[in-house]
Enzyme design. Structure first.
Site, PDB file in Angstrom:
ATOM      1  N   GLY A   1       1.121  -1.211   0.154  1.00  0.00           N
ATOM      2  CA  GLY A   1       0.068   0.023   0.154  1.00  0.00           C
ATOM      3  C   GLY A   1       1.103   1.507  -0.223  1.00  0.00           C
ATOM      4  O   GLY A   1       0.221   2.499  -0.409  1.00  0.00           O
TER       5      GLY A   1
ATOM      6  N   ILE B   1       6.462   4.242  -3.984  1.00  0.00           N
ATOM      7  CA  ILE B   1       8.157   4.664  -4.225  1.00  0.00           C
ATOM      8  C   ILE B   1       8.073   5.571  -5.196  1.00  0.00           C
ATOM      9  O   ILE B   1       7.299   5.518  -5.600  1.00  0.00           O
ATOM     10  CB  ILE B   1       8.321   3.194  -3.924  1.00  0.00           C
TER      11      ILE B   1
ATOM     12  N   ILE C   1      11.540   8.005  -9.898  1.00  0.00           N
ATOM     13  CA  ILE C   1      13.093   8.691  -9.585  1.00  0.00           C
ATOM     14  C   ILE C   1      13.519   8.568  -9.086  1.00  0.00           C
ATOM     15  O   ILE C   1      13.044   8.926  -7.431  1.00  0.00           O
ATOM     16  CB  ILE C   1      13.418  10.139 -10.757  1.00  0.00           C
ATOM     17  N   GLY C   2      14.848   8.088  -8.203  1.00  0.00           N
ATOM     18  CA  GLY C   2      15.091   8.793  -6.824  1.00  0.00           C
ATOM     19  C   GLY C   2      16.919   8.676  -7.257  1.00  0.00           C
ATOM     20  O   GLY C   2      17.246   8.650  -8.602  1.00  0.00           O
TER      21      GLY C   2
ATOM     22  N   TRP D   1      25.422   6.214  -4.091  1.00  0.00           N
ATOM     23  CA  TRP D   1      27.191   5.053  -4.062  1.00  0.00           C
ATOM     24  C   TRP D   1      28.168   6.152  -5.038  1.00  0.00           C
ATOM     25  O   TRP D   1      28.316   6.258  -5.734  1.00  0.00           O
ATOM     26  CB  TRP D   1      26.575   3.925  -4.948  1.00  0.00           C
TER      27      TRP D   1
ATOM     28  N   ASP E   1      18.380   7.050  -2.080  1.00  0.00           N
ATOM     29  CA  ASP E   1      19.131   5.956  -1.576  1.00  0.00           C
ATOM     30  C   ASP E   1      19.996   5.847  -0.997  1.00  0.00           C
ATOM     31  O   ASP E   1      20.904   6.215  -2.150  1.00  0.00           O
ATOM     32  CB  ASP E   1      18.722   4.923  -3.195  1.00  0.00           C
TER      33      ASP E   1
ATOM     34  N   TYR F   1      28.098   1.853   1.826  1.00  0.00           N
ATOM     35  CA  TYR F   1      28.317   3.672   1.136  1.00  0.00           C
ATOM     36  C   TYR F   1      29.191   4.238   1.309  1.00  0.00           C
ATOM     37  O   TYR F   1      30.226   5.609   1.204  1.00  0.00           O
ATOM     38  CB  TYR F   1      27.304   4.284  -0.056  1.00  0.00           C
TER      39      TYR F   1
ATOM     40  N   LYS G   1      20.197   0.162   2.946  1.00  0.00           N
ATOM     41  CA  LYS G   1      20.287  -1.751   3.515  1.00  0.00           C
ATOM     42  C   LYS G   1      21.635  -1.660   4.529  1.00  0.00           C
ATOM     43  O   LYS G   1      22.228  -1.125   4.583  1.00  0.00           O
ATOM     44  CB  LYS G   1      20.822  -1.582   1.733  1.00  0.00           C
TER      45      LYS G   1
ATOM     46  N   HIS H   1      21.094  -6.174   1.255  1.00  0.00           N
ATOM     47  CA  HIS H   1      21.737  -5.675   0.368  1.00  0.00           C
ATOM     48  C   HIS H   1      22.114  -6.864  -0.321  1.00  0.00           C
ATOM     49  O   HIS H   1      21.975  -6.472  -2.210  1.00  0.00           O
ATOM     50  CB  HIS H   1      23.180  -4.660   1.004  1.00  0.00           C
TER      51      HIS H   1
ATOM     52  N   ASN I   1      19.717  -7.354  -4.981  1.00  0.00           N
ATOM     53  CA  ASN I   1      20.148  -8.686  -5.884  1.00  0.00           C
ATOM     54  C   ASN I   1      20.079  -9.614  -5.668  1.00  0.00           C
ATOM     55  O   ASN I   1      20.333 -11.291  -5.762  1.00  0.00           O
ATOM     56  CB  ASN I   1      22.155  -8.701  -5.528  1.00  0.00           C
TER      57      ASN I   1
ATOM     58  N   LYS J   1      22.471   7.927  -9.839  1.00  0.00           N
ATOM     59  CA  LYS J   1      23.691   9.089  -8.887  1.00  0.00           C
ATOM     60  C   LYS J   1      23.914  10.339  -9.379  1.00  0.00           C
ATOM     61  O   LYS J   1      24.271  10.100 -10.622  1.00  0.00           O
ATOM     62  CB  LYS J   1      24.774   8.132  -8.437  1.00  0.00           C
TER      63      LYS J   1
HETATM   64  P1  A2P Z   1      28.548  12.936 -11.640  1.00  0.00           P
HETATM   65  O1  A2P Z   1      27.961  12.353 -10.357  1.00  0.00           O
HETATM   66  O2  A2P Z   1      29.901  13.901 -11.193  1.00  0.00           O
HETATM   67  O3  A2P Z   1      26.539  13.685 -12.177  1.00  0.00           O
HETATM   68  P2  A2P Z   1      24.544   5.217 -12.361  1.00  0.00           P
HETATM   69  O4  A2P Z   1      24.019   5.839 -11.495  1.00  0.00           O
HETATM   70  O5  A2P Z   1      24.335   4.855 -13.539  1.00  0.00           O
HETATM   71  O6  A2P Z   1      25.806   4.720 -11.384  1.00  0.00           O
HETATM   72  O7  A2P Z   1      25.794   6.123 -12.451  1.00  0.00           O
HETATM   73  C1  A2P Z   1      26.470   7.364 -11.894  1.00  0.00           C
HETATM   74  C2  A2P Z   1      27.943   7.782 -12.633  1.00  0.00           C
HETATM   75  O8  A2P Z   1      27.138   8.655 -14.109  1.00  0.00           O
HETATM   76  C3  A2P Z   1      28.133   8.957 -12.350  1.00  0.00           C
HETATM   77  O9  A2P Z   1      29.547   8.658 -12.582  1.00  0.00           O
HETATM   78  C4  A2P Z   1      27.743  10.425 -12.888  1.00  0.00           C
HETATM   79  O10 A2P Z   1      28.188  11.723 -12.547  1.00  0.00           O
HETATM   80  C5  A2P Z   1      27.465   9.777 -13.725  1.00  0.00           C
HETATM   81  N1  A2P Z   1      26.202  11.138 -13.852  1.00  0.00           N
HETATM   82  C6  A2P Z   1      24.829  11.034 -13.531  1.00  0.00           C
HETATM   83  N2  A2P Z   1      24.046  11.820 -14.278  1.00  0.00           N
HETATM   84  C7  A2P Z   1      24.797  11.353 -16.058  1.00  0.00           C
HETATM   85  C8  A2P Z   1      24.127  12.708 -17.262  1.00  0.00           C
HETATM   86  N3  A2P Z   1      23.184  12.825 -17.160  1.00  0.00           N
HETATM   87  N4  A2P Z   1      25.272  12.301 -17.688  1.00  0.00           N
HETATM   88  C9  A2P Z   1      26.324  11.892 -18.296  1.00  0.00           C
HETATM   89  N5  A2P Z   1      26.661  11.268 -16.516  1.00  0.00           N
HETATM   90  C10 A2P Z   1      25.803  11.129 -15.184  1.00  0.00           C
END
Ligand code: A2P
Length: 308
Positions: A11, A14, A17-18, A22, A45, A50, A79, A112, A162, A260
């Site tokens: 219920g 989420i 987009i988060g 890491w 997340d 981390y 996690k 995790h 995982n 990230k």
């Molecule tokens: P940065 O933190 O300098 O933006 P993933 O989520 O697949 O692990 O990817 C994370 C990596 O992708 C990080 O190195 C991040 O660098 C880079 N990144 C995040 N957003 C973008 C984007 N819109 N275009 C290119 N690289 C990105």
């Protein structure tokens, strides 16, 4: 316009987009989380392994100290690490995460990895040959403790990360509270179509990690997803960036996603990935790029052929 939230089997909702955290360290992650929440991210997340939950906790303290931001408008995940699978360690570990993050409860707490390491101060205990030292804690014991966290009101939803089909099937034989989420590596080079279908049948939601192909952590011989010519052509067609196409593709398939970034421009870019819809043909074209390639594979860290 794509869905901004997905419903979980208990219920709760989420956000689709988060922000992944890491490899985001120190003041960079603190600033990134504050900025992300300011511009509209509602899902962060985290994970104890981390090593940045204290810094994220500073950001949360600042965010929730203003009346504008209500804690229950945000969805925060963390996690449980592999060396804390014993019952008492699960409870202690979750309380430590809550204290580091400056929170009273988590929205989601995940196991995790489906592997228990011997408890102790070493997060990755290896034997003299470099193999992970495995503990004999059954996942039943760990899951009982996860359920206890819900009962104690420390966690709203529990899940896993995982987990493959066998681990999920095993968990479903003994759980009282079924897992809400399985967080797994997902992108067009690792589409995991059958696992996604099966989890949808089981009503377990998927969150995809490494959606951009971890461009900051690539090994010399890794493919570069963001440079894929098919992806670049599709991005040009929609006048979007390759990252926005990847995020949109994943949400179109029913998964939430946690790219990230610690860069303000890219945090904005990634968040603004919902205002268009890929055609069914383009979704298939991206899905057909699959090569079962994992950017994250613990065989290199622990000599555990985890995905075999
Ligand atoms: P940065 O933190 O300098 O933006 P993933 O989520 O697949 O692990 O990817 C994370 C990596 O992708 C990080 O190195 C991040 O660098 C880079 N990144 C995040 N957003 C973008 C984007 N819109 N275009 C290119 N690289 C990105």
């Amino acid at each position: 316009m794509l869905q901004s939230v997905f419903h979980l089997n208990n219920g709760c909702d989420i956000p689709s987009i988060g922000l992944g955290t890491w490899n985001a360290k120190g003041s960079f992650v603190e600033e990134a989380v504050e900025y992300a929440c300011k511009i509209g991210y509602r899902h962060i997340d985290c994970a104890s392994i981390y090593g940045n939950e204290k810094e994220i906790g500073v950001a949360f303290r600042n965010i929730f100290s203003t009346k504008m931001n209500r804690r229950n408008d945000f969805f925060i995940t963390s996690k449980l690490w592999n060396n804390c699978h014993r019952f008492d360690d699960v409870i202690k570990s979750c309380k430590k995460t809550l204290s580091d993050l400056n929170l009273e409860y988590l929205d989601l707490y995940l196991i995790h990895w489906a592997i228990a390491f011997v408890p102790g101060n070493d997060n990755e205990p290896l034997d003299t040959e470099g193999f992970a030292q495995i503990d004999k804690t059954p996942v039943q014991e760990t899951w009982r403790a996860m359920e206890e966290l819900v009962r104690l009101g420390l966690v709203k939803s529990i899940g896993v990360a995982n987990f493959n089909t066998q681990s999920l099937l095993d968990l479903l034989t003994h759980c009282n509270i079924p897992p809400t989420v399985n967080q797994i590596e997902l992108h067009p080079y690792n589409t995991q179509v059958e696992l996604l279908q099966f989890m949808s049948k089981l009503k377990i939601h998927t969150t995809g990690y490494s959606p951009l192909g971890t461009p900051g952590k690539l090994k010399a011989d890794s493919p570069v997803l963001l440079n894929d010519p098919v992806l670049i052509n599709i991005a040009k067609k929609y006048k979007k960036t390759p990252a926005q196409i990847l995020i949109n593709w994943e949400i179109s398939r029913g998964s939430s996603v946690i790219p990230k970034s610690i860069n303000k421009k890219r945090l904005e870019e990634n968040l603004w990935s919902l205002d268009f819809e890929l055609t069914a043909e383009d979704i298939v074209m991206l899905t057909n790029l699959n090569k079962n390639h994992r950017f994250v594979n613990p065989v290199g860290w622990w000599k555990v052929p985890y995905f075999c």
